[in-house]
Design a protein around this motif. Structure first.
Motif, PDB file in Angstrom:
ATOM      1  N   VAL A  73       1.020  -1.133  -0.005  1.00  0.00           N
ATOM      2  CA  VAL A  73       0.136   0.054  -0.110  1.00  0.00           C
ATOM      3  C   VAL A  73       0.981   1.351   0.030  1.00  0.00           C
ATOM      4  O   VAL A  73       1.786   1.299   0.953  1.00  0.00           O
ATOM      5  CB  VAL A  73      -1.064  -0.023   1.191  1.00  0.00           C
ATOM      6  CG1 VAL A  73      -1.742   1.341   1.478  1.00  0.00           C
ATOM      7  CG2 VAL A  73      -1.922  -1.140   1.141  1.00  0.00           C
ATOM      8  N   GLU A  74       0.626   2.042  -1.055  1.00  0.00           N
ATOM      9  CA  GLU A  74       1.621   3.239  -1.114  1.00  0.00           C
ATOM     10  C   GLU A  74       1.504   4.210   0.099  1.00  0.00           C
ATOM     11  O   GLU A  74       2.484   4.659   0.433  1.00  0.00           O
ATOM     12  CB  GLU A  74       1.363   3.973  -2.249  1.00  0.00           C
ATOM     13  CG  GLU A  74       1.724   3.228  -3.521  1.00  0.00           C
ATOM     14  CD  GLU A  74       1.504   3.955  -4.917  1.00  0.00           C
ATOM     15  OE1 GLU A  74       1.672   5.300  -4.833  1.00  0.00           O
ATOM     16  OE2 GLU A  74       1.413   3.521  -6.106  1.00  0.00           O
ATOM     17  N   TYR A 112      -1.278  -2.516  12.116  1.00  0.00           N
ATOM     18  CA  TYR A 112      -1.841  -2.590  13.541  1.00  0.00           C
ATOM     19  C   TYR A 112      -3.014  -3.328  13.608  1.00  0.00           C
ATOM     20  O   TYR A 112      -3.400  -4.214  14.841  1.00  0.00           O
ATOM     21  CB  TYR A 112      -1.667  -1.257  13.931  1.00  0.00           C
ATOM     22  CG  TYR A 112      -0.399  -0.582  14.252  1.00  0.00           C
ATOM     23  CD1 TYR A 112       0.555  -0.994  14.816  1.00  0.00           C
ATOM     24  CD2 TYR A 112      -0.493   0.949  13.980  1.00  0.00           C
ATOM     25  CE1 TYR A 112       1.820  -0.335  15.204  1.00  0.00           C
ATOM     26  CE2 TYR A 112       1.013   1.461  14.281  1.00  0.00           C
ATOM     27  CZ  TYR A 112       2.032   0.903  14.838  1.00  0.00           C
ATOM     28  OH  TYR A 112       3.188   1.522  15.195  1.00  0.00           O
ATOM     29  N   ARG A 113      -3.941  -2.753  12.651  1.00  0.00           N
ATOM     30  CA  ARG A 113      -5.270  -3.469  12.937  1.00  0.00           C
ATOM     31  C   ARG A 113      -5.573  -4.775  12.617  1.00  0.00           C
ATOM     32  O   ARG A 113      -6.211  -5.843  13.349  1.00  0.00           O
ATOM     33  CB  ARG A 113      -6.294  -2.502  12.022  1.00  0.00           C
ATOM     34  CG  ARG A 113      -7.948  -3.010  12.277  1.00  0.00           C
ATOM     35  CD  ARG A 113      -8.021  -2.506  13.627  1.00  0.00           C
ATOM     36  NE  ARG A 113      -9.331  -3.048  13.966  1.00  0.00           N
ATOM     37  CZ  ARG A 113     -10.354  -2.849  14.852  1.00  0.00           C
ATOM     38  NH1 ARG A 113      -9.585  -2.701  16.095  1.00  0.00           N
ATOM     39  NH2 ARG A 113     -11.509  -3.157  14.751  1.00  0.00           N
ATOM     40  N   TYR A 114      -4.891  -5.405  11.335  1.00  0.00           N
ATOM     41  CA  TYR A 114      -5.191  -6.509  10.935  1.00  0.00           C
ATOM     42  C   TYR A 114      -4.013  -7.678  11.231  1.00  0.00           C
ATOM     43  O   TYR A 114      -4.317  -8.820  11.376  1.00  0.00           O
ATOM     44  CB  TYR A 114      -5.453  -6.588   9.256  1.00  0.00           C
ATOM     45  CG  TYR A 114      -6.790  -5.728   9.096  1.00  0.00           C
ATOM     46  CD1 TYR A 114      -7.964  -6.189   9.577  1.00  0.00           C
ATOM     47  CD2 TYR A 114      -6.876  -4.476   8.667  1.00  0.00           C
ATOM     48  CE1 TYR A 114      -9.245  -5.639   9.637  1.00  0.00           C
ATOM     49  CE2 TYR A 114      -8.101  -3.843   8.515  1.00  0.00           C
ATOM     50  CZ  TYR A 114      -9.237  -4.320   8.973  1.00  0.00           C
ATOM     51  OH  TYR A 114     -10.216  -3.592   8.724  1.00  0.00           O
ATOM     52  N   MET A 115      -2.858  -7.109  11.201  1.00  0.00           N
ATOM     53  CA  MET A 115      -1.587  -8.072  11.360  1.00  0.00           C
ATOM     54  C   MET A 115      -1.389  -8.359  13.122  1.00  0.00           C
ATOM     55  O   MET A 115      -1.350  -9.424  13.434  1.00  0.00           O
ATOM     56  CB  MET A 115      -0.499  -7.597  10.730  1.00  0.00           C
ATOM     57  CG  MET A 115      -0.784  -7.600   9.346  1.00  0.00           C
ATOM     58  SD  MET A 115       0.875  -6.939   8.417  1.00  0.00           S
ATOM     59  CE  MET A 115       2.056  -8.322   8.625  1.00  0.00           C
ATOM     60  N   GLU A 116      -1.623  -7.302  13.682  1.00  0.00           N
ATOM     61  CA  GLU A 116      -1.351  -7.353  15.211  1.00  0.00           C
ATOM     62  C   GLU A 116      -2.836  -7.430  16.021  1.00  0.00           C
ATOM     63  O   GLU A 116      -2.650  -7.696  17.182  1.00  0.00           O
ATOM     64  CB  GLU A 116      -0.521  -5.917  15.559  1.00  0.00           C
ATOM     65  CG  GLU A 116       0.912  -6.069  15.054  1.00  0.00           C
ATOM     66  CD  GLU A 116       1.675  -4.902  15.347  1.00  0.00           C
ATOM     67  OE1 GLU A 116       1.450  -4.318  16.607  1.00  0.00           O
ATOM     68  OE2 GLU A 116       2.720  -4.288  14.801  1.00  0.00           O
ATOM     69  N   GLY A 117      -3.564  -6.879  15.464  1.00  0.00           N
ATOM     70  CA  GLY A 117      -4.904  -7.139  15.891  1.00  0.00           C
ATOM     71  C   GLY A 117      -5.189  -6.013  17.162  1.00  0.00           C
ATOM     72  O   GLY A 117      -6.092  -6.288  18.183  1.00  0.00           O
ATOM     73  N   LEU A 171      -9.227   4.852   7.548  1.00  0.00           N
ATOM     74  CA  LEU A 171      -8.976   3.428   7.079  1.00  0.00           C
ATOM     75  C   LEU A 171     -10.448   2.842   6.359  1.00  0.00           C
ATOM     76  O   LEU A 171     -10.367   2.368   5.525  1.00  0.00           O
ATOM     77  CB  LEU A 171      -8.581   2.365   8.460  1.00  0.00           C
ATOM     78  CG  LEU A 171      -8.265   1.061   7.977  1.00  0.00           C
ATOM     79  CD1 LEU A 171      -6.971   1.034   6.970  1.00  0.00           C
ATOM     80  CD2 LEU A 171      -7.998   0.116   9.062  1.00  0.00           C
ATOM     81  N   GLN A 172     -11.538   3.442   6.812  1.00  0.00           N
ATOM     82  CA  GLN A 172     -12.782   3.014   6.420  1.00  0.00           C
ATOM     83  C   GLN A 172     -12.941   3.392   5.001  1.00  0.00           C
ATOM     84  O   GLN A 172     -13.353   2.803   4.079  1.00  0.00           O
ATOM     85  CB  GLN A 172     -13.887   3.372   7.250  1.00  0.00           C
ATOM     86  CG  GLN A 172     -14.292   2.855   8.633  1.00  0.00           C
ATOM     87  CD  GLN A 172     -15.363   3.402   9.345  1.00  0.00           C
ATOM     88  OE1 GLN A 172     -15.655   4.214   8.999  1.00  0.00           O
ATOM     89  NE2 GLN A 172     -15.682   2.388  10.332  1.00  0.00           N
ATOM     90  N   ARG A 213      -0.736   1.876   5.452  1.00  0.00           N
ATOM     91  CA  ARG A 213      -0.084   0.812   5.600  1.00  0.00           C
ATOM     92  C   ARG A 213      -0.114   0.286   7.126  1.00  0.00           C
ATOM     93  O   ARG A 213      -0.094  -0.653   7.453  1.00  0.00           O
ATOM     94  CB  ARG A 213       1.282   0.979   4.906  1.00  0.00           C
ATOM     95  CG  ARG A 213       2.086  -0.404   4.846  1.00  0.00           C
ATOM     96  CD  ARG A 213       3.248  -0.135   4.039  1.00  0.00           C
ATOM     97  NE  ARG A 213       4.042   0.931   4.175  1.00  0.00           N
ATOM     98  CZ  ARG A 213       4.084   1.919   3.344  1.00  0.00           C
ATOM     99  NH1 ARG A 213       3.480   2.099   2.175  1.00  0.00           N
ATOM    100  NH2 ARG A 213       4.976   3.052   3.544  1.00  0.00           N
ATOM    101  N   GLN A 214       0.351   1.578   7.974  1.00  0.00           N
ATOM    102  CA  GLN A 214       0.552   1.198   9.587  1.00  0.00           C
ATOM    103  C   GLN A 214      -0.638   0.886  10.092  1.00  0.00           C
ATOM    104  O   GLN A 214      -0.817  -0.075  10.892  1.00  0.00           O
ATOM    105  CB  GLN A 214       1.120   2.600   9.760  1.00  0.00           C
ATOM    106  CG  GLN A 214       2.432   3.081   9.859  1.00  0.00           C
ATOM    107  CD  GLN A 214       2.846   4.359  10.231  1.00  0.00           C
ATOM    108  OE1 GLN A 214       2.969   4.453  11.605  1.00  0.00           O
ATOM    109  NE2 GLN A 214       3.217   5.193   9.326  1.00  0.00           N
ATOM    110  N   LEU A 215      -1.965   1.564   9.456  1.00  0.00           N
ATOM    111  CA  LEU A 215      -3.044   1.042  10.276  1.00  0.00           C
ATOM    112  C   LEU A 215      -3.504  -0.341   9.900  1.00  0.00           C
ATOM    113  O   LEU A 215      -3.989  -1.059  10.704  1.00  0.00           O
ATOM    114  CB  LEU A 215      -4.215   2.212   9.852  1.00  0.00           C
ATOM    115  CG  LEU A 215      -4.094   3.527  10.048  1.00  0.00           C
ATOM    116  CD1 LEU A 215      -5.074   4.234   9.318  1.00  0.00           C
ATOM    117  CD2 LEU A 215      -4.205   3.778  11.589  1.00  0.00           C
TER     118      LEU A 215
END
Length: 131
Positions: free
Chosen positions: A85-86, A96-101, A124-125, A91-93
């Motif tokens: 993601v550019e 944090y949200r989907y990889m780290e939960g 993000l939405q 990318r950070q969101l």
């Protein structure tokens, strides 16, 4: 990529771990035999010898390995998408949200005082609606 696929990421991580535990639990064939030392005094003792797993366990292992590979491929696809993601903030969101939960309040704390939970959530939405 869509939101549902991104949500699956943490579950895929868990599934890979679960499958690995199942693979590790499959036992090799083993037997206890009587043996003696090679040198004097030739003391008798018991040794455990192992061999190939049973055909049933080999079949189970093969199925589990295929399932694990399929999950790992899905993980790689989702992570590849996130990493490419550019927009750095997005990318950070995603990480944090989907990889780290992480929860939104934890994400906001990591991102610093410039962002509120709501701002980050909305950002993000909006991104996810575009994809």
């Amino acid at each position: 990529m869509n939101k549902n696929q991104l949500k699956q990421l943490r579950f895929l991580y868990q599934e890979v771990n679960m499958i690995q535990e199942q693979i590790n639990s499959l036992q090799m064939e083993s037997a206890a035999v009587s043996a003696s030392d090679k040198e004097w005094p030739y003391c008798k003792h018991t040794e455990i010898i192992t061999g190939l797993p049973s055909l049933e366990d080999q079949r189970k292992r093969h199925q589990l390995e295929r399932r694990k590979a399929k999950c790992q491929k899905q993980i790689e696809q989702i992570e590849y998408y996130i990493y490419h993601v550019e927009d750095s903030l997005i990318r950070q969101l995603l990480q944090y949200r989907y990889m780290e939960g992480l929860k939104w309040n934890d994400i906001a704390a990591k991102m610093g005082q410039n962002y509120s939970e709501e701002q980050l959530k909305k950002r993000l939405q909006r991104f996810l609606k575009k994809i």
